[in-house]
Design an enzyme around this catalytic site. Sequence first.
Site, short mmCIF file in Angstrom:
data_model
loop_
_atom_site.label_atom_id
_atom_site.label_comp_id
_atom_site.label_asym_id
_atom_site.label_seq_id
_atom_site.Cartn_x
_atom_site.Cartn_y
_atom_site.Cartn_z
N TYR A 49 0.82 -1.21 0.00
CA TYR A 49 0.00 0.00 0.00
C TYR A 49 0.86 1.26 0.00
CZ TYR A 49 -3.64 -3.20 1.85
OH TYR A 49 -4.52 -4.23 2.07
N ALA A 50 2.13 1.12 0.35
CA ALA A 50 3.09 2.24 0.39
C ALA A 50 2.64 3.35 1.33
CB ALA A 50 3.35 2.79 -1.01
#
Length: 97
Positions: A49-50
Amino acid sequence: MDDITLNNGVKMPLEGFGVFQIPDPTQCEQAVLDAISFGYRLIDTAAAYANEEAVGAAIAKSPVAREDIFVTSKLWVDHFTYEKAKQGIDDSLRKLG
């Protein structure tokens, strides 16, 4: 909110707030802060998802004690060996604070 007791005796909330598709760090941090203020104590993220750093920043800014917040995250699919999994876990823990 209700909890479930895991096999190791740790209690985990049954409901959580997920940050999938919140890539903007500022928005993600605010969303997590809002979720915590509304009573969520389980935050779900993933390396892919960073946004683990934004989740960690929100938890650090929250007035709720860190030990009262349960965080789940997921590794990258290529972290399938023992050594890569250990590295992925270490990377996530560093980002989450």
